[in-house]
Structure formats: C-alpha cells, structure tokens
Design an enzyme around this catalytic site. Structure first.
Site, PDB file in Angstrom:
ATOM      1  NE  ARG A   1      27.753  31.134   9.667  1.00 38.72           N
ATOM      2  CZ  ARG A   1      26.872  30.251  10.129  1.00 38.72           C
ATOM      3  NH1 ARG A   1      26.445  30.353  11.386  1.00 38.72           N
ATOM      4  NH2 ARG A   1      26.421  29.273   9.369  1.00 38.72           N
TER       5      ARG A   1
ATOM      6  CE  LYS B   1      25.621  32.328   5.285  1.00 33.64           C
ATOM      7  NZ  LYS B   1      26.818  31.641   4.725  1.00 33.64           N
TER       8      LYS B   1
ATOM      9  CG  HIS C   1      34.471  31.829   7.901  1.00 34.86           C
ATOM     10  ND1 HIS C   1      34.210  30.527   7.527  1.00 34.86           N
ATOM     11  CD2 HIS C   1      33.263  32.420   8.051  1.00 34.86           C
ATOM     12  CE1 HIS C   1      32.897  30.355   7.448  1.00 34.86           C
ATOM     13  NE2 HIS C   1      32.303  31.480   7.760  1.00 34.86           N
TER      14      HIS C   1
ATOM     15  NE  ARG D   1      31.565  28.651  10.476  1.00 32.59           N
ATOM     16  CZ  ARG D   1      30.499  28.140  11.067  1.00 32.59           C
ATOM     17  NH1 ARG D   1      30.435  28.137  12.403  1.00 32.59           N
ATOM     18  NH2 ARG D   1      29.502  27.620  10.382  1.00 32.59           N
TER      19      ARG D   1
ATOM     20  CG  HIS E   1      26.981  24.182   8.431  1.00 36.72           C
ATOM     21  ND1 HIS E   1      28.047  23.355   8.123  1.00 36.72           N
ATOM     22  CD2 HIS E   1      27.477  25.445   8.406  1.00 36.72           C
ATOM     23  CE1 HIS E   1      29.133  24.091   7.915  1.00 36.72           C
ATOM     24  NE2 HIS E   1      28.799  25.357   8.085  1.00 36.72           N
TER      25      HIS E   1
ATOM     26  CE1 TYR F   1      15.945  12.109  16.489  1.00 38.29           C
ATOM     27  CE2 TYR F   1      17.749  12.563  14.963  1.00 38.29           C
ATOM     28  CZ  TYR F   1      17.165  11.761  15.927  1.00 38.29           C
ATOM     29  OH  TYR F   1      17.795  10.631  16.341  1.00 38.29           O
TER      30      TYR F   1
END
Length: 398
Positions: free
Chosen positions: A242, A269, A332, A335, A359, A369
C-alpha cells in the site's frame, strides 16, 4: 386563599421581604428590590426544606403549580426534590462537558494508544472537523438522528456521497464509545442506515496490459525529480504494498542480510505485521537510496525535513507529471496491476498472491497457515516478479 395572576401583579415590594401564599406549600417571595420568586415549603424526615422554582413572570402561576405537584409526587416516593434538582443539575453539567467533539477526541486518542496508524488518526480528525464546530459542541447524549442526518445531508447535497458515508460511520463509532463509557444511551447513526444515497463503488485505476505496464516502467526510469520520489516510484512496482506503507518505510524495518522488509502491525491496514520478501532488484534500489537517506529514520524522507516521510500524494503527483491521469494509473493501482498480472501468469497459488498483498483471509487457522506455508513460494514469486518487470520494459506497444 389561592393566588391569582392579578394578586401577584398587585403584590408590591416592601421594606422587608414577605410571602404571599398559594396552596399546598407554594408561595411567592416578594423581595424589597421588586423580584418575585417562587418557593415550595415541604418536610422530609421531619425537617422543613424549601425548593426554589424560579422567578415570576418567567415562571407563570400555572407552571409553578405544576412544578409544586411534581415535587409532591417525588416526596410521595421518598425523594427529596432538592436532591433530585441538584442531581439533574450535575447531570446537565456533565452532558454539557461531554460534547460530541470531546468524546471523539478521547476516542481518537484511545485509538492512538492502541497503535492505530497516524494516517488513520489524521483521517478521523479530518472527519470530526467536517462535522462542524456547532455540531461538535453539542452534548453527545442529546444529539438526535435528525440532527446528525441534517449534517450528513449537507455533504450529500454537494455530491460528496462517500464523505457522507464515512461521516456516518465515524459518528457511529463516537456514539458507541459514548454509550460504552456511560455518556450516551444510543447510537443515532445506526438509525440512519439506508438514509443516505449509496456512493458508486470506485476502483483504483490501474494498468493491467503487459505492454502498457512496460511503458509505464520505462517512464518511471526516465522520471527526474526529488530522489526520494524517484526511488519510491521505482520500488513500488517491485513490492506492490500500500502507498502509505511504502512512503512510511523505515530503515530499521529493512534486513538486507535476510532480504526482507518487516512492516509493523501499527502501519498495517489489517492490524497484523507483514513481512515482504525483497528481490535482488528491490535490494539494489534500497542500497542506492541508503546512500542518500540512510542516516535518517525514513527511507523516503520529505524534501522539507528528514523527520517526516514523503506526503501521501507524492507518488500520485509524480504519475500526473509523467502524463498518467487519475483514470489511468494511481499509486494504489500498482497493487491491482501486480495482482492481475501475477494471477494471469498461472504460476502462483492465488493464496500466496493474496498473502503477498497482505489481504486478510477468513479464519484464524487459515491465516496462520498462509503466513508460513506460502513463504517459500512468496520469496520465489518476488524474484520472478522483479525479473518479469525487467522483461516488460522491453515490450513495445503495438
């Protein structure tokens, strides 16, 4: 004999204060200066007390009698009218001190102590300012849904639909915090769900065509300006994090030996630390930048002071100077470009790509995991992606 308005008006001041009785303990105290004050005489626990009701004619005879009756009802329930009046006055004073702005400031300060990013706190202070001084001075417990809606509609009428939506959400946070700290009983913002026009969802502009993205990379290589901006532009495609995380990158977060950049949770975030594998190309750019800003805190310091990083709009402004409009490419958008092109390659697990983008995936077990299982793949993917960026620079637009 009960009082009449005529008798009250005819009661003239004397050398000493005197009383004019009505009924059931209510009387008018006429002072030498001419003021006429309502009083109620009552007894509680065997002690005679007096309750002040206000002055005539501001308080009429009918209003004084209503207040007297209310006091008698309190007495019937063993409540001292004077104590109840004092408590109401204290509560009113507390409500006046607990304004929307003061509660909001307290909430923002609390979020700061909990580790929220400076950008988040700055955004919330901006939203508080947008709600206006008059609204901010209102006791938080007294604000009605209609009053909040009136403030939100001001922005909606100006076409600021997303701002109005954010203001309602922020106000809701303040009201819920006020309720949690016993300074309000409800959240008026919650009652306004569906009252505002829903803004059209806007996606960050991004280039996802390989040839066009290669042209952008060549333009970045040719860009001339402040070194911090130049290198931030060059590094962004390689790490595709970001914009706020990149501009606030600090040298202590970079481990050149392990080739990783560790972003602390306070800057993320999703409020979780994130580790980014660094390719050889990314490390080379950082080593070059270290020769320029390595003695300071930030990798990309502001041109005005090394104590602060470049501003949040610096990379976007550079893209505009390069000729890319906000509808073509944004900071942005790198991304989106990386996500699209990495998935399009078919070489990498979608979960590894999502983890690289930081994310949040659903489920605590799956998150744990993903943080470990895809690390080796992410390291390999980071190097492949940087190599792919170099290759895209050689692709000409047909």
């Amino acid at each position: 004999m009960p009082l009449t308005d005529t008798a009250i008006r005819n009661a003239k001041p004397k050398d000493k204060a005197y009383k004019v009785a009505d009924s059931q303990g209510l009387y008018l105290l006429v002072n030498p200066g001419g003021s006429k004050l309502w009083r109620v005489k009552y007894r509680i626990n065997g002690t005679e007390r007096k309750l002040s009701l206000g002055a005539y004619p501001e308080i009429t005879l009918a209003e004084a009698r209503t207040a007297r009756d209310a006091a008698r009802k309190q007495l019937a329930h063993a409540v001292d009218p004077n104590a109840a009046k004092r408590q109401a006055r204290i509560e009113a004073s507390i409500r006046a001190g607990n304004t929307f702005a003061s509660v909001a400031d307290e909430l923002i300060e609390k979020k700061g102590r909990e580790g929220r990013t400076a950008a988040t706190l700055e955004k919330q202070r901006w939203l508080l300012k947008l709600l206006g001084q008059d609204f901010g001075k209102r006791p938080v417990a007294d604000i009605t849904p209609q009053e909040l809606l009136h403030e939100l509609k001001k922005h909606e009428r100006r076409g600021r639909l997303e701002t109005a939506k954010q203001l309602r959400a922020f106000a809701g946070q303040v009201f819920r915090y006020a309720a949690a700290t016993a300074r309000a009983e409800r959240d008026p913002a919650q009652l306004l769900q569906g009252a505002l026009i829903s803004p059209t969802v806007k996606h960050f502009a991004a280039i996802t065509d390989t040839a066009q993205f290669g042209a952008l990379l060549r333009a970045i290589d040719d860009y001339q300006g402040d070194p911090a901006v130049m290198y931030a532009l060059k590094l962004t495609p390689h790490v595709f994090q970001r914009p706020g995380e990149i501009r606030q990158m600090e040298w202590v977060e970079i481990d050149f030996n392990k080739a990783v950049w560790t972003i602390p949770e306070a800057k993320m975030k999703m409020r979780q630390p994130h580790v980014v594998p660094l390719s050889k190309q990314a490390l080379a750019l950082l080593r070059e930048m270290r020769g320029l800003s390595g003695t300071g805190r930030y990798v990309f310091p502001s041109v005005r002071t090394k104590a602060r990083p470049i501003s949040d709009n610096t990379v976007n402004a550079a893209l505009r100077r390069m000729g890319y409009s906000k509808d073509q490419m944004t900071a942005h958008g790198f991304r989106t470009s990386a996500s699209s092109l990495l998935n399009e390659s078919g070489k990498w697990n979608p979960d590894a790509i999502e983890r690289a983008l930081a994310h949040m995936v659903p489920g605590i077990i799956r998150r744990i995991y993903n943080q470990s299982a895809y690390w080796a793949e992410r390291v390999e993917m980071a190097q492949w992606w940087s190599n792919h960026l170099d290759q895209m620079k050689d692709i000409e637009i047909q």
